[in-house]
Motif scaffolding. Structure first.
Motif, PDB file in Angstrom:
ATOM      1  N   GLU A 254      65.088  46.767  30.694  1.00  7.90           N
ATOM      2  CA  GLU A 254      64.696  47.453  31.926  1.00  7.90           C
ATOM      3  C   GLU A 254      63.322  48.126  31.806  1.00  7.90           C
ATOM      4  O   GLU A 254      62.586  48.233  32.791  1.00  7.90           O
ATOM      5  CB  GLU A 254      65.739  48.511  32.298  1.00  7.90           C
ATOM      6  CG  GLU A 254      67.055  47.958  32.795  1.00  7.90           C
ATOM      7  CD  GLU A 254      68.001  47.539  31.672  1.00  7.90           C
ATOM      8  OE1 GLU A 254      67.575  47.566  30.493  1.00  7.90           O
ATOM      9  OE2 GLU A 254      69.157  47.190  31.977  1.00  7.90           O
TER      10      GLU A 254
ATOM     11  N   ALA B 189      63.475  51.813  42.289  1.00  3.38           N
ATOM     12  CA  ALA B 189      63.245  52.284  40.919  1.00  3.38           C
ATOM     13  C   ALA B 189      62.626  53.680  40.999  1.00  3.38           C
ATOM     14  O   ALA B 189      61.397  53.825  41.020  1.00  3.38           O
ATOM     15  CB  ALA B 189      62.324  51.327  40.165  1.00  3.38           C
TER      16      ALA B 189
ATOM     17  N   LEU C 225      66.046  44.659  37.317  1.00  4.59           N
ATOM     18  CA  LEU C 225      65.003  45.045  36.379  1.00  4.59           C
ATOM     19  C   LEU C 225      65.130  44.358  35.025  1.00  4.59           C
ATOM     20  O   LEU C 225      64.127  43.983  34.416  1.00  4.59           O
ATOM     21  CB  LEU C 225      65.004  46.571  36.184  1.00  4.59           C
ATOM     22  CG  LEU C 225      64.361  47.402  37.296  1.00  4.59           C
ATOM     23  CD1 LEU C 225      64.515  48.883  37.006  1.00  4.59           C
ATOM     24  CD2 LEU C 225      62.889  47.039  37.458  1.00  4.59           C
TER      25      LEU C 225
END
Length: 447
Positions: free
Chosen positions: A46, A116, A247
């Motif tokens: 990620e 995010a 991600l």
């Protein structure tokens, strides 16, 4: 026109500059690979997905505001004039300030767009690299103008080593994506200091000479539009896939892209530094001797880059298996696919600089804009139809479709070499076919 007796010296400097650039780039990529292997064991996938999104925003801002200072200094008759250089530097400083403020403004929208929240703080911090870069001296561009690349290459390499080492040490201590951001800032600051201290020549001063500014902006307006479109060519895949992939998968894609794109980025680094001075002082339409010299250089660059891409396309799967753990296994097929897709781009990569050397930034923009539109549309359509496989297939088809535009640009400046293109595309057909057949099993599993 440069005297005939001096011409071999320019080509000799071009060869040395190309070798220095290629060597430095190769060393840098080896160091980046080594750090990448360490960082993938210290951080989670990620983190690399987040950095891919940060890179998309930063590169996008940089490209959407590029006014072509470097190419302008390389090709302009006043490229050694202190007033011209100081005006160029002043523009760059202002651009750096603007870019950092823009990253701050885009942080929250980007965090919401990609889901995010970490981007809200990461982007303003990472944007400091753009602010720092705005203060880099124009002595870098002067060295490029005269193909005196040894010291610039060495200092740039040292700065990159400092940034990479900082990332690794910070990752060991922090185990966070912030190690990558802070390390990048340290690397940018190191380059600024090293270039100011290590390059000979006068220091830049704030200066605004109206005729110089007019020339820079007049040339740069088309470069600005070209690099805005260039964002779609270089970062459009990650910008689009960021909305399609989680991600961790985006991080895996980024690892595969890092490995597969090494040859094409190396070729771009070499041609971008050496070809504008060569086309400027030895236009291919000027004489048969000029055309023959440039043909030899073009054939050498194309052969070398295609050979590197062939290695990546044939050995991508076992290479990833050897270097990375099972979390990144899918990156092997991505390496193969991207290497095959990029092969057609190699055939035309030595033509663009002929237009910039002649000051024809408008025609250069028209070709880049068309390439960006076709490639982005093909990537999007492919992604909708067949996911990542379809997106990469669409990108490969787009590169073939737009090559006639590159031929048109090259013909305008007497640079097109039909024999080179025919041999290059035959080689691409053979190499890509063999690589796709050899890795059919791995590619079939690519979603």
């Amino acid at each position: 026109m440069e005297p005939a007796a001096a011409r071999p010296n320019l080509f000799a400097r071009a060869l040395r500059g190309g070798a220095l650039t290629a060597g430095s780039y190769a060393i840098t990529q080896v160091l980046r690979l080594a750090s990448n292997l360490i960082l993938t064991r210290l951080l989670f996938p990620e983190a690399f997905g987040l950095m891919a999104l940060v890179s998309v925003v930063l590169v996008g801002l940089a490209m959407f505001s590029d006014v072509g200072i470097g190419p302008a200094i390389a090709q302009n008759r006043r490229g050694d004039d202190p007033d011209f250089l100081d005006t160029a530097w002043t523009i760059n400083v202002g651009r750096g300030v603007f870019l950092w403020l823009a990253t701050c403004a885009l942080a929250l929208p980007a965090a919401a767009l990609y889901g995010a929240p970490e981007l809200a703080l990461l982007l303003p911090a990472a944007g400091l690299t753009l602010l720092v870069a705005g203060f880099n001296p124009t002595r870098i561009d002067t060295a490029n103008r005269h193909l005196l690349l040894g010291r610039v290459t060495a200092l740039d390499l040292i700065a990159q080593v400092i940034g990479i080492v900082a990332m690794i040490l910070l990752a060991l201590a922090m185990r966070s994506v912030w190690a990558l951001v802070i390390g990048a800032i340290i690397g940018s600051a190191a380059k600024l200091v090293l270039m100011h201290v290590g390059l000979p020549g006068r220091a830049n001063r704030f200066r605004w000479e109206k005729p110089a500014a007019t020339e820079l902006i007049g040339f740069g307006k088309w470069i600005f539009l070209s690099t805005a479109c260039g964002f779609l060519l270089s970062q459009g895949d990650k910008a689009i896939l960021g909305a399609y992939l989680p991600l961790d998968q985006l991080g895996v894609y980024n690892i595969g892209y890092f490995l597969a794109s090494f040859p094409i980025l190396l070729g771009g680094a070499v041609t971008g530094r050496i070809l504008i001075p060569l086309y400027r002082d030895h236009p291919p339409a000027g004489s048969a001797a000029n055309f023959a010299r440039l043909r030899r250089m073009r054939n050498g660059v194309t052969t070398f880059i295609l050979a590197l891409l062939a290695v990546m396309a044939l050995a991508g799967v076992p290479l990833v298996g050897l270097l990375y753990d099972d979390r990144y296994a899918a990156a092997g097929a991505i390496v193969v696919a991207i290497a095959c897709v990029q092969m057609p781009a190699v055939i035309g990569m030595t033509y663009d600089q002929s237009a910039l050397a002649a000051g024809d930034s408008r025609s250069y923009f028209l070709v880049i804009a068309a390439r960006a539109a076709v490639q982005t549309l093909a990537f999007l359509i492919g992604a909708e139809i067949a996911g990542l496989q379809g997106a990469l297939t669409g990108q490969g088809i787009a590169l073939l479709v737009v090559h006639p535009l590159i031929v048109w640009l090259a013909r305008r400046h007497g640079a097109w070499d039909a024999r080179h293109d025919l041999g290059g595309f035959l080689a691409v057909a053979v190499l890509a076919s063999v690589a796709l057949w050899w890795n059919a099993g791995a590619l079939a599993a690519l979603g």
